[in-house]
Design a protein around this motif. Structure first.
Motif, PDB file in Angstrom:
ATOM      1  N   LEU A 222       0.819  -1.202   0.000  1.00 24.05           N
ATOM      2  CA  LEU A 222       0.000   0.000   0.000  1.00 24.05           C
ATOM      3  C   LEU A 222       0.860   1.261   0.000  1.00 24.05           C
ATOM      4  CD1 LEU A 222      -2.898   1.094   0.113  1.00 24.05           C
ATOM      5  CD2 LEU A 222      -2.714   1.081   2.614  1.00 24.05           C
ATOM      6  N   GLN A 223       1.981   1.216   0.727  1.00 23.53           N
ATOM      7  CA  GLN A 223       2.907   2.354   0.738  1.00 23.53           C
ATOM      8  C   GLN A 223       3.375   2.691  -0.672  1.00 23.53           C
ATOM      9  OE1 GLN A 223       5.796   2.832   4.394  1.00 23.53           O
ATOM     10  NE2 GLN A 223       5.830   0.731   3.774  1.00 23.53           N
ATOM     11  N   ILE A 224       3.706   1.639  -1.430  1.00 19.63           N
ATOM     12  CA  ILE A 224       4.240   1.836  -2.784  1.00 19.63           C
ATOM     13  C   ILE A 224       3.169   2.412  -3.704  1.00 19.63           C
ATOM     14  CG2 ILE A 224       5.247   0.679  -4.779  1.00 19.63           C
ATOM     15  CD1 ILE A 224       6.393  -1.402  -2.840  1.00 19.63           C
ATOM     16  N   ILE A 244      -4.622  -5.084  -7.967  1.00 22.60           N
ATOM     17  CA  ILE A 244      -5.216  -6.407  -7.752  1.00 22.60           C
ATOM     18  C   ILE A 244      -4.327  -7.236  -6.821  1.00 22.60           C
ATOM     19  CG2 ILE A 244      -5.864  -8.575  -8.872  1.00 22.60           C
ATOM     20  CD1 ILE A 244      -6.618  -6.923 -11.349  1.00 22.60           C
ATOM     21  N   MET A 245      -3.005  -7.204  -7.091  1.00 25.38           N
ATOM     22  CA  MET A 245      -2.068  -7.972  -6.272  1.00 25.38           C
ATOM     23  C   MET A 245      -2.017  -7.468  -4.840  1.00 25.38           C
ATOM     24  SD  MET A 245      -1.082 -10.326  -8.237  1.00 25.38           S
ATOM     25  CE  MET A 245       0.241 -11.033  -7.272  1.00 25.38           C
ATOM     26  N   LEU A 246      -2.334  -6.186  -4.643  1.00 28.83           N
ATOM     27  CA  LEU A 246      -2.353  -5.609  -3.297  1.00 28.83           C
ATOM     28  C   LEU A 246      -3.292  -6.387  -2.392  1.00 28.83           C
ATOM     29  CD1 LEU A 246      -1.772  -3.273  -1.255  1.00 28.83           C
ATOM     30  CD2 LEU A 246      -3.673  -2.053  -2.306  1.00 28.83           C
ATOM     31  N   TYR A 247      -4.406  -6.854  -2.945  1.00 27.49           N
ATOM     32  CA  TYR A 247      -5.397  -7.567  -2.135  1.00 27.49           C
ATOM     33  C   TYR A 247      -5.272  -9.083  -2.243  1.00 27.49           C
ATOM     34  CZ  TYR A 247      -7.541  -2.965  -1.845  1.00 27.49           C
ATOM     35  OH  TYR A 247      -7.764  -1.630  -1.615  1.00 27.49           O
ATOM     36  N   VAL A 248      -4.638  -9.561  -3.311  1.00 25.31           N
ATOM     37  CA  VAL A 248      -4.561 -11.009  -3.523  1.00 25.31           C
ATOM     38  C   VAL A 248      -3.297 -11.615  -2.910  1.00 25.31           C
ATOM     39  CG1 VAL A 248      -4.389 -12.822  -5.267  1.00 25.31           C
ATOM     40  CG2 VAL A 248      -5.949 -10.897  -5.621  1.00 25.31           C
ATOM     41  N   LEU A 249      -2.150 -10.976  -3.157  1.00 24.54           N
ATOM     42  CA  LEU A 249      -0.861 -11.556  -2.757  1.00 24.54           C
ATOM     43  C   LEU A 249      -0.735 -11.815  -1.265  1.00 24.54           C
ATOM     44  CD1 LEU A 249       1.877 -12.503  -3.787  1.00 24.54           C
ATOM     45  CD2 LEU A 249       2.731 -10.170  -3.488  1.00 24.54           C
ATOM     46  N   PRO A 250      -1.149 -10.896  -0.378  1.00 24.12           N
ATOM     47  CA  PRO A 250      -0.965 -11.164   1.052  1.00 24.12           C
ATOM     48  C   PRO A 250      -1.612 -12.449   1.536  1.00 24.12           C
ATOM     49  CG  PRO A 250      -1.491  -8.854   0.709  1.00 24.12           C
ATOM     50  CD  PRO A 250      -1.682  -9.540  -0.611  1.00 24.12           C
ATOM     51  N   PHE A 280       9.656   2.014   3.934  1.00 22.45           N
ATOM     52  CA  PHE A 280       9.292   3.298   4.535  1.00 22.45           C
ATOM     53  C   PHE A 280      10.444   4.294   4.414  1.00 22.45           C
ATOM     54  CE2 PHE A 280       9.305   6.196   8.181  1.00 22.45           C
ATOM     55  CZ  PHE A 280       8.059   6.792   8.043  1.00 22.45           C
ATOM     56  N   ILE A 281      11.667   3.825   4.693  1.00 24.99           N
ATOM     57  CA  ILE A 281      12.846   4.697   4.619  1.00 24.99           C
ATOM     58  C   ILE A 281      13.097   5.127   3.176  1.00 24.99           C
ATOM     59  CG2 ILE A 281      15.348   4.785   4.951  1.00 24.99           C
ATOM     60  CD1 ILE A 281      14.947   2.857   7.336  1.00 24.99           C
ATOM     61  N   VAL A 282      12.996   4.171   2.242  1.00 25.24           N
ATOM     62  CA  VAL A 282      13.248   4.475   0.830  1.00 25.24           C
ATOM     63  C   VAL A 282      12.225   5.475   0.298  1.00 25.24           C
ATOM     64  CG1 VAL A 282      13.180   3.503  -1.494  1.00 25.24           C
ATOM     65  CG2 VAL A 282      14.453   2.335   0.292  1.00 25.24           C
ATOM     66  N   SER A 291       6.194  11.546  -7.702  1.00 27.34           N
ATOM     67  CA  SER A 291       5.207  10.880  -6.854  1.00 27.34           C
ATOM     68  C   SER A 291       4.775  11.789  -5.707  1.00 27.34           C
ATOM     69  CB  SER A 291       5.786   9.580  -6.293  1.00 27.34           C
ATOM     70  OG  SER A 291       6.883   9.856  -5.429  1.00 27.34           O
ATOM     71  N   ASP A 292       3.722  11.371  -5.001  1.00 32.39           N
ATOM     72  CA  ASP A 292       3.256  12.132  -3.840  1.00 32.39           C
ATOM     73  C   ASP A 292       4.336  12.166  -2.758  1.00 32.39           C
ATOM     74  OD1 ASP A 292       0.856  12.561  -5.081  1.00 32.39           O
ATOM     75  OD2 ASP A 292      -0.168  10.879  -4.105  1.00 32.39           O
ATOM     76  N   ALA A 293       5.069  11.057  -2.616  1.00 31.46           N
ATOM     77  CA  ALA A 293       6.137  11.012  -1.625  1.00 31.46           C
ATOM     78  C   ALA A 293       7.242  12.012  -1.945  1.00 31.46           C
ATOM     79  CB  ALA A 293       6.714   9.595  -1.549  1.00 31.46           C
ATOM     80  N   ALA A 294       7.534  12.194  -3.252  1.00 30.27           N
ATOM     81  CA  ALA A 294       8.553  13.165  -3.661  1.00 30.27           C
ATOM     82  C   ALA A 294       8.109  14.583  -3.337  1.00 30.27           C
ATOM     83  CB  ALA A 294       8.831  13.026  -5.150  1.00 30.27           C
TER      84      ALA A 294
END
Length: 374
Positions: A222-224, A244-250, A280-282, A291-294
């Motif tokens: 989700l962070q990514i 899709i993988m966000l909800y399936v892979l875990p 989180f650090i990256v 990106s929003d993080a940038a």
């Protein structure tokens, strides 16, 4: 127990067999299993030397945590390479799309080969490939398999009175077999065995760990997706697949929680926590451009009177503004020095221009002796 006990006699890879025959898979994993046992037992020796009980569950759990720290720390250079590769892949995305658009709809063999050559040439020019972003996972997977088989074989080896392939000798194998987390959950037991044997406390601990594993994996992804993707990356088909993988892979961890021994589940959960903290650090310090993080990082730097220069280095805002002024002046100078491009002129326009010039008569020149018409 002295440290020299760790480096006791080690069986050769040829001794690794399955059902009395040659097992290629086990033979390939033998060096990694030897290394996993060495790191695991080294941590166990260190913790025991600090006064912890050699057969206590917490001693072996902390040894597994130490194993995670060593393995993931060793992968940091590969992780940095992965980040740089992802950045380069984003930089060349527009050029890659141009190549794809160039050959869109062309299905003949020559066009496919030409597209492949141009794509590989682009990767080579920028020193990256799509596979580079998968390196840490590809390297960690054999280590995980080696750990899985090392811990899975504890029950079999303990009952047979033998050790592993290296430092995990018969005595340490028996200690690991007898170790219980919180004094109730054997580290060598999986959920299926715990349910069959009515080990309620072990089942509860495994369920809690699996839920925490799913939550940590979900939060990491989700962070990514929510913070570290550029606007361009959110428009492609790959982004939809990531959602899709966000909800399936875990939920793949449900399978691991059911069939993997408790020791392996602890390793995987600890590794997930490392990944979550690392991401989180990256994302905070090296976010994807655009990106929003940038944007959030730029805002944090601005509040401190700092900014990022053209090379990505944090500098005082005064130095940043001076650099921007220099770049602007250089661009203006280059624009002024560039030769002006003349617009192409049609025949009719060229004819009109020539007629406007002094003496610009398009007819044949008149002779000075020619008689004038009356």
């Amino acid at each position: 127990m002295g440290f020299d006990h760790i480096l006791a006699s080690t069986p050769t890879p040829s001794a690794v067999t399955s059902g009395g025959g040659f097992d290629l898979f086990s033979t390939i994993l033998w060096p990694l299993k030897w290394l996993v046992e060495l790191i695991l037992v080294s941590w166990h020796w260190l913790l025991t030397a600090m006064g912890m009980g050699p057969a206590e569950g917490i001693t072996w759990v902390l040894s597994i945590v130490g194993l995670v720290v060593v393995v993931r720390a060793a992968l940091i250079p590969l992780f940095v390479r992965q980040i740089k590769s992802q950045r380069k892949m984003m930089e060349i995305a527009p050029e890659l799309r141009k190549i794809q658009d160039k050959y869109r709809g062309k299905k003949d063999q020559l066009s496919r080969e030409a597209m492949s050559r141009e794509t590989m040439a682009l990767y080579k020019k920028h020193g990256t490939t799509p596979v580079s972003s998968c390196l840490p996972l590809l390297v960690q997977m054999p280590v995980f398999l080696a750990l899985f088989y090392t811990l899975s074989d504890v029950s079999k080896h303990a009952k047979a009175g033998v050790g592993g392939v290296g430092a995990l000798n018969a005595e340490l194998t028996k200690q690991f077999y007898d170790a219980k987390l919180f004094g109730v959950a054997p580290l060598h037991t999986n959920m299926v065995d715990a349910i069959n044997q009515g080990m309620t406390a072990t089942v509860v601990i495994l369920v809690i760990l699996v839920v925490l594993m799913i939550a940590s994996q979900f939060f990491t992804q989700l962070q990514i997706i929510s913070k570290n993707l550029s606007p361009e990356a959110k428009t492609g088909q790959a982004y939809q697949m990531q959602k899709i993988m966000l909800y399936v892979l875990p939920f793949a961890f449900v399978f691991s929680g059911v069939f993997f021994p408790l020791g392996v589940v602890i390793y995987w959960f600890t590794s997930n926590l490392w990944t979550m903290a690392q991401q989180f650090i990256v994302i905070r310090e090296m976010p994807t451009p655009g990106s929003d993080a940038a944007k959030q990082r730029e805002e944090r730097l601005a509040r401190k009177g700092k900014a990022l220069d053209s090379s990505g280095k944090v500098v005082p805002i005064e130095k940043y503004e001076a650099e921007q002024q220099r770049l602007f002046e250089a661009a203006e100078a280059a624009k002024a020095a560039a030769p002006k491009r003349e617009q192409p002129m049609g025949k009719q326009r060229a004819k009109k221009q020539s007629q406007k010039k002094p003496g610009g008569d398009t007819g044949a020149p008149k002779s000075p002796d020619a008689p004038s018409k009356s």
